[in-house]
Scaffold this active site. Structure first.
Site, PDB file in Angstrom:
ATOM      1  N   TYR A   1       0.720  -1.184  -0.019  1.00  0.00           N
ATOM      2  CA  TYR A   1      -0.178   0.092  -0.091  1.00  0.00           C
ATOM      3  C   TYR A   1       0.934   1.479   0.094  1.00  0.00           C
ATOM      4  O   TYR A   1       0.405   2.334  -0.322  1.00  0.00           O
ATOM      5  CB  TYR A   1      -1.201   0.228   0.941  1.00  0.00           C
TER       6      TYR A   1
ATOM      7  N   GLN B   1     -16.125   2.089  -6.795  1.00  0.00           N
ATOM      8  CA  GLN B   1     -15.601   1.368  -6.148  1.00  0.00           C
ATOM      9  C   GLN B   1     -13.649   1.655  -6.108  1.00  0.00           C
ATOM     10  O   GLN B   1     -13.529   0.982  -5.715  1.00  0.00           O
ATOM     11  CB  GLN B   1     -14.880   0.030  -7.399  1.00  0.00           C
ATOM     12  N   ASN B   2     -13.029   2.784  -6.578  1.00  0.00           N
ATOM     13  CA  ASN B   2     -11.606   2.967  -6.656  1.00  0.00           C
ATOM     14  C   ASN B   2     -11.460   3.805  -5.090  1.00  0.00           C
ATOM     15  O   ASN B   2     -12.113   4.312  -4.783  1.00  0.00           O
ATOM     16  CB  ASN B   2     -11.445   3.922  -7.511  1.00  0.00           C
ATOM     17  N   VAL B   3     -10.248   3.485  -4.782  1.00  0.00           N
ATOM     18  CA  VAL B   3      -9.522   3.936  -3.400  1.00  0.00           C
ATOM     19  C   VAL B   3      -8.803   5.265  -3.757  1.00  0.00           C
ATOM     20  O   VAL B   3      -8.506   5.696  -3.330  1.00  0.00           O
ATOM     21  CB  VAL B   3      -9.208   2.755  -2.576  1.00  0.00           C
ATOM     22  N   ASP B   4      -8.863   5.615  -4.858  1.00  0.00           N
ATOM     23  CA  ASP B   4      -7.819   6.706  -5.278  1.00  0.00           C
ATOM     24  C   ASP B   4      -8.609   7.873  -5.078  1.00  0.00           C
ATOM     25  O   ASP B   4      -9.463   7.626  -4.451  1.00  0.00           O
ATOM     26  CB  ASP B   4      -6.541   7.011  -6.395  1.00  0.00           C
TER      27      ASP B   4
ATOM     28  N   HIS C   1     -15.390   1.280  -1.676  1.00  0.00           N
ATOM     29  CA  HIS C   1     -13.657   0.271  -1.233  1.00  0.00           C
ATOM     30  C   HIS C   1     -13.407   0.947  -0.306  1.00  0.00           C
ATOM     31  O   HIS C   1     -12.226   0.233  -0.273  1.00  0.00           O
ATOM     32  CB  HIS C   1     -13.358  -0.201  -1.971  1.00  0.00           C
TER      33      HIS C   1
ATOM     34  N   CYS D   1      -0.937   4.423  15.753  1.00  0.00           N
ATOM     35  CA  CYS D   1      -2.352   4.867  16.407  1.00  0.00           C
ATOM     36  C   CYS D   1      -2.478   5.734  16.665  1.00  0.00           C
ATOM     37  O   CYS D   1      -1.914   6.336  17.926  1.00  0.00           O
ATOM     38  CB  CYS D   1      -3.513   3.208  16.994  1.00  0.00           C
TER      39      CYS D   1
ATOM     40  N   THR E   1     -16.109   0.409 -15.061  1.00  0.00           N
ATOM     41  CA  THR E   1     -15.988  -1.135 -13.844  1.00  0.00           C
ATOM     42  C   THR E   1     -16.566  -2.408 -14.755  1.00  0.00           C
ATOM     43  O   THR E   1     -16.861  -2.751 -15.923  1.00  0.00           O
ATOM     44  CB  THR E   1     -18.106  -0.680 -12.898  1.00  0.00           C
ATOM     45  N   SER E   2     -15.798  -3.606 -14.177  1.00  0.00           N
ATOM     46  CA  SER E   2     -15.489  -5.075 -14.525  1.00  0.00           C
ATOM     47  C   SER E   2     -17.083  -5.737 -14.444  1.00  0.00           C
ATOM     48  O   SER E   2     -17.023  -6.396 -14.850  1.00  0.00           O
ATOM     49  CB  SER E   2     -14.691  -5.473 -14.624  1.00  0.00           C
TER      50      SER E   2
END
Ligand SMILES: [Zn+2]
Length: 243
Positions: free
Chosen positions: A60, A93-96, A111, A140, A184-185
């Site tokens: 990540y 759905q993208n995390v960017d 997501h 944390c 999207t797939s």
């Protein structure tokens, strides 16, 4: 004023929209891809991420660095233009963060969000930026634990808390509304099935015809790269929104 509710436009996007910004996706083939070097079943799996803590954070960290160098493309800017013009709801759905960097006011990231962290122990969430994870510095901020600090991305086998909000938005569409699926797939969320059941006018914009979602699940289909098809897509949406 007719008193009729405003026609809604929902833009549902997947990794294809960010592929044109150079971001890797699961489906990219070829040994050069970042994804090819890591097993998603290992680095994106809620059941074993703690055992693979360093590898997960290495993966990540690289994705955040990659995102920091990427830029929104014409499709992101077009969706943001629709948000301004039609009050479009952006679900991704993208995390960017490419919609945000294109100027979006609100994006529903079903997501999760790559540039944020979450503590699985105390529930704290915080923005992290594009930098690498550094264990000693990145405990944390609330409870001080290290081993529970996880990228704020929904892994396989992990509950997706935003799905309820997403389903509310999709299932409340009426025949007056427009649903557009971009890049999207249909492999993670069955957008073809959703479109088939949906009373709204539906549009699919993908690079090319695919097994999932199928073109005939949708009322309108526009294939091609974002930069090439943006004007055509914009005109189609404009025509449907002004009916
Ligand atoms: Zn904590």
């Amino acid at each position: 004023m007719t008193g009729k509710p405003e026609r809604r436009l929902v833009v549902f996007s997947g990794s294809g929209i960010s592929a044109d910004s150079g971001l890797d996706t699961f489906r990219t083939s070829g040994g050069e891809s970042l994804w090819a070097q890591y097993d998603p079943e290992v680095v994106c799996n809620f059941e074993c991420w703690e055992e693979n803590f360093s590898l997960v954070h290495e993966f990540y960290s690289r994705r955040r660095e990659e995102l920091g160098k990427a830029a929104p493309n014409r499709a992101h800017f077009l969706a943001v233009e629709w948000e301004k013009r039609y009050n479009a709801e952006l679900i991704t759905q993208n995390v960017d963060d490419l919609f945000e960097r294109a100027g979006a006011r609100y994006v529903m990231h079903v997501h999760g969000f790559l540039t944020a962290m979450r503590c699985t122990s105390c529930g704290a969430q915080w923005l992290f930026g594009y930098r690498r994870f550094a264990p000693e510095a990145d405990r944390c901020p609330r409870c001080g634990r290290l081993e529970s600090v996880k990228p704020n991305v929904v892994f396989f086998n992990e509950p997706a808390p935003r799905y309820a909000e997403m389903w509310r938005s999709l299932e409340s569409l009426t025949e007056d509304d427009v649903l557009i699926a971009i890049g999207t797939s249909g492999l993670v969320l069955p957008i073809g099935q959703i479109a088939r059941r949906c009373p709204a006018t539906t549009i699919l914009s993908n690079l090319e015809s695919a097994v999932s979602p199928r073109d005939d699940d949708f009322d309108h289909v526009v294939h091609g790269h974002a930069a090439e098809i943006a004007p055509k897509l914009d005109k189609l949406v404009a025509d449907l929104m002004r009916r």
